[in-house]
Design a protein around this motif. Structure first.
Motif, PDB file in Angstrom:
ATOM      1  N   TYR A  34       0.844  -1.196   0.000  1.00 47.85           N
ATOM      2  CA  TYR A  34       0.000   0.000   0.000  1.00 47.85           C
ATOM      3  C   TYR A  34       0.875   1.239   0.000  1.00 47.85           C
ATOM      4  CZ  TYR A  34      -4.326  -2.492   0.762  1.00 47.85           C
ATOM      5  OH  TYR A  34      -5.412  -3.304   0.590  1.00 47.85           O
ATOM      6  N   SER A  35       0.532   2.193  -0.839  1.00 50.14           N
ATOM      7  CA  SER A  35       1.249   3.468  -0.825  1.00 50.14           C
ATOM      8  C   SER A  35       0.377   4.592  -0.277  1.00 50.14           C
ATOM      9  CB  SER A  35       1.739   3.825  -2.230  1.00 50.14           C
ATOM     10  OG  SER A  35       0.654   3.941  -3.113  1.00 50.14           O
ATOM     11  N   TYR A  36      -0.908   4.329  -0.066  1.00 50.94           N
ATOM     12  CA  TYR A  36      -1.792   5.350   0.508  1.00 50.94           C
ATOM     13  C   TYR A  36      -1.858   5.156   2.016  1.00 50.94           C
ATOM     14  CZ  TYR A  36      -3.344   6.290  -4.259  1.00 50.94           C
ATOM     15  OH  TYR A  36      -3.395   6.609  -5.579  1.00 50.94           O
ATOM     16  N   PHE A  37      -0.808   5.612   2.695  1.00 47.28           N
ATOM     17  CA  PHE A  37      -0.799   5.579   4.153  1.00 47.28           C
ATOM     18  C   PHE A  37       0.023   6.767   4.634  1.00 47.28           C
ATOM     19  CE2 PHE A  37       3.088   3.375   3.083  1.00 47.28           C
ATOM     20  CZ  PHE A  37       3.991   3.820   4.040  1.00 47.28           C
ATOM     21  N   GLY A  38      -0.144   7.129   5.873  1.00 48.23           N
ATOM     22  CA  GLY A  38       0.632   8.242   6.398  1.00 48.23           C
ATOM     23  C   GLY A  38       0.505   8.350   7.900  1.00 48.23           C
ATOM     24  N   ALA A  39       1.471   9.041   8.496  1.00 45.21           N
ATOM     25  CA  ALA A  39       1.452   9.301   9.929  1.00 45.21           C
ATOM     26  C   ALA A  39       0.540  10.497  10.188  1.00 45.21           C
ATOM     27  CB  ALA A  39       2.855   9.603  10.427  1.00 45.21           C
ATOM     28  N   VAL A  40      -0.269  10.383  11.237  1.00 46.72           N
ATOM     29  CA  VAL A  40      -1.185  11.457  11.593  1.00 46.72           C
ATOM     30  C   VAL A  40      -0.761  12.102  12.915  1.00 46.72           C
ATOM     31  CG1 VAL A  40      -3.572  12.026  12.163  1.00 46.72           C
ATOM     32  CG2 VAL A  40      -3.093  10.374  10.372  1.00 46.72           C
ATOM     33  N   ALA A  41      -0.364  11.290  13.865  1.00 46.25           N
ATOM     34  CA  ALA A  41       0.027  11.813  15.183  1.00 46.25           C
ATOM     35  C   ALA A  41       1.026  10.865  15.828  1.00 46.25           C
ATOM     36  CB  ALA A  41      -1.201  11.959  16.073  1.00 46.25           C
ATOM     37  N   HIS A  42       1.800  11.409  16.780  1.00 48.25           N
ATOM     38  CA  HIS A  42       2.766  10.566  17.484  1.00 48.25           C
ATOM     39  C   HIS A  42       2.300  10.189  18.883  1.00 48.25           C
ATOM     40  CE1 HIS A  42       3.837  14.515  19.085  1.00 48.25           C
ATOM     41  NE2 HIS A  42       4.351  13.869  20.114  1.00 48.25           N
ATOM     42  N   ASP A  43       1.321  10.903  19.430  1.00 47.29           N
ATOM     43  CA  ASP A  43       0.882  10.612  20.796  1.00 47.29           C
ATOM     44  C   ASP A  43      -0.630  10.776  20.893  1.00 47.29           C
ATOM     45  OD1 ASP A  43       0.886  10.016  23.461  1.00 47.29           O
ATOM     46  OD2 ASP A  43       1.653  11.957  24.119  1.00 47.29           O
ATOM     47  N   PRO A  44      -1.407   9.734  20.735  1.00 42.64           N
ATOM     48  CA  PRO A  44      -0.974   8.351  20.554  1.00 42.64           C
ATOM     49  C   PRO A  44      -0.537   8.125  19.114  1.00 42.64           C
ATOM     50  CG  PRO A  44      -3.350   8.423  20.459  1.00 42.64           C
ATOM     51  CD  PRO A  44      -2.882   9.828  20.790  1.00 42.64           C
ATOM     52  N   PRO A  45       0.332   7.130  18.880  1.00 46.16           N
ATOM     53  CA  PRO A  45       0.757   6.843  17.510  1.00 46.16           C
ATOM     54  C   PRO A  45      -0.460   6.498  16.649  1.00 46.16           C
ATOM     55  CG  PRO A  45       2.066   5.608  19.099  1.00 46.16           C
ATOM     56  CD  PRO A  45       0.937   6.243  19.849  1.00 46.16           C
ATOM     57  N   THR A  46      -0.674   7.276  15.586  1.00 44.25           N
ATOM     58  CA  THR A  46      -1.854   7.114  14.734  1.00 44.25           C
ATOM     59  C   THR A  46      -1.435   7.198  13.278  1.00 44.25           C
ATOM     60  OG1 THR A  46      -3.149   8.248  16.438  1.00 44.25           O
ATOM     61  CG2 THR A  46      -4.188   7.979  14.290  1.00 44.25           C
ATOM     62  N   ILE A  47      -1.956   6.293  12.459  1.00 50.29           N
ATOM     63  CA  ILE A  47      -1.695   6.324  11.020  1.00 50.29           C
ATOM     64  C   ILE A  47      -3.009   6.309  10.266  1.00 50.29           C
ATOM     65  CG2 ILE A  47       0.521   5.125  11.233  1.00 50.29           C
ATOM     66  CD1 ILE A  47      -0.991   2.647  10.023  1.00 50.29           C
ATOM     67  N   THR A  48      -2.931   6.685   9.009  1.00 48.74           N
ATOM     68  CA  THR A  48      -4.075   6.538   8.106  1.00 48.74           C
ATOM     69  C   THR A  48      -3.720   5.472   7.079  1.00 48.74           C
ATOM     70  OG1 THR A  48      -3.267   8.209   6.561  1.00 48.74           O
ATOM     71  CG2 THR A  48      -4.750   8.948   8.298  1.00 48.74           C
ATOM     72  N   LEU A  49      -4.720   4.812   6.585  1.00 50.98           N
ATOM     73  CA  LEU A  49      -4.524   3.791   5.564  1.00 50.98           C
ATOM     74  C   LEU A  49      -5.689   3.896   4.589  1.00 50.98           C
ATOM     75  CD1 LEU A  49      -3.058   1.264   4.488  1.00 50.98           C
ATOM     76  CD2 LEU A  49      -4.432  -0.085   6.088  1.00 50.98           C
ATOM     77  N   GLY A  50      -5.382   4.173   3.339  1.00 56.85           N
ATOM     78  CA  GLY A  50      -6.423   4.303   2.316  1.00 56.85           C
ATOM     79  C   GLY A  50      -6.523   3.025   1.507  1.00 56.85           C
ATOM     80  N   ILE A  51      -7.688   2.406   1.536  1.00 55.01           N
ATOM     81  CA  ILE A  51      -7.897   1.162   0.796  1.00 55.01           C
ATOM     82  C   ILE A  51      -9.022   1.375  -0.213  1.00 55.01           C
ATOM     83  CG2 ILE A  51      -8.471  -1.283   0.973  1.00 55.01           C
ATOM     84  CD1 ILE A  51      -7.473  -1.197   3.873  1.00 55.01           C
ATOM     85  N   CYS A  52      -8.681   1.295  -1.487  1.00 54.45           N
ATOM     86  CA  CYS A  52      -9.679   1.426  -2.551  1.00 54.45           C
ATOM     87  C   CYS A  52     -10.364   0.079  -2.777  1.00 54.45           C
ATOM     88  CB  CYS A  52      -9.007   1.867  -3.851  1.00 54.45           C
ATOM     89  SG  CYS A  52      -8.160   3.449  -3.720  1.00 54.45           S
ATOM     90  N   THR A  53     -11.468   0.100  -3.468  1.00 54.93           N
ATOM     91  CA  THR A  53     -12.114  -1.169  -3.829  1.00 54.93           C
ATOM     92  C   THR A  53     -11.267  -1.872  -4.882  1.00 54.93           C
ATOM     93  OG1 THR A  53     -13.440  -0.074  -5.511  1.00 54.93           O
ATOM     94  CG2 THR A  53     -14.462  -0.377  -3.350  1.00 54.93           C
ATOM     95  N   GLY A  54     -11.432  -3.179  -4.985  1.00 50.18           N
ATOM     96  CA  GLY A  54     -10.708  -3.944  -5.990  1.00 50.18           C
ATOM     97  C   GLY A  54     -11.231  -3.648  -7.379  1.00 50.18           C
TER      98      GLY A  54
END
Length: 115
Positions: free
Chosen positions: A73-93
């Protein structure tokens, strides 16, 4: 104000009201291109070429029946460090259905992003 302002940037927008269109940020002779995603067959190539670099992370999941899955996956990113939070973008197949990664996350509530 101790900061001199470029006279080209200083504009009187006193007649602007909430709800009006945003004033154009450049002078009227500037050239720019505007894309409407609704008029494009796909915005995929515009997106992947506009946002770079795009690191690839591998998302690992496991289904309720124990089948393991790992997918890039290339659609991901860091959102915050405290608490550690990431985003993950998942498209339909390509078939219009949820990808196995998303199905597994929805079923188990767990995934690992390997960077």
């Amino acid at each position: 104000n101790n900061y001199p302002m470029n006279s080209k940037l200083k504009r009187n927008e006193s007649n602007w009201n909430v709800g009006d269109n945003q004033p154009h940020p450049f002078d009227k002779d500037s050239k720019y291109i505007s894309y409407d995603p609704n008029e494009m067959a796909s915005s995929y190539y515009l997106t992947i070429s506009s946002i770079t670099p795009r690191p690839i992370g591998f998302v690992s999941t496991q289904s309720l029946s124990g089948i393991r899955n790992i997918a890039p996956y290339s659609y991901f990113g860091a959102v915050a460090h405290d608490p550690p939070t990431i985003t993950l973008g998942i498209c339909t197949g390509r078939n219009g259905l949820h990808k196995d990664t998303l199905v597994n996350i929805l079923e188990t509530g767990e995934f690992v992003l390997n960077v």
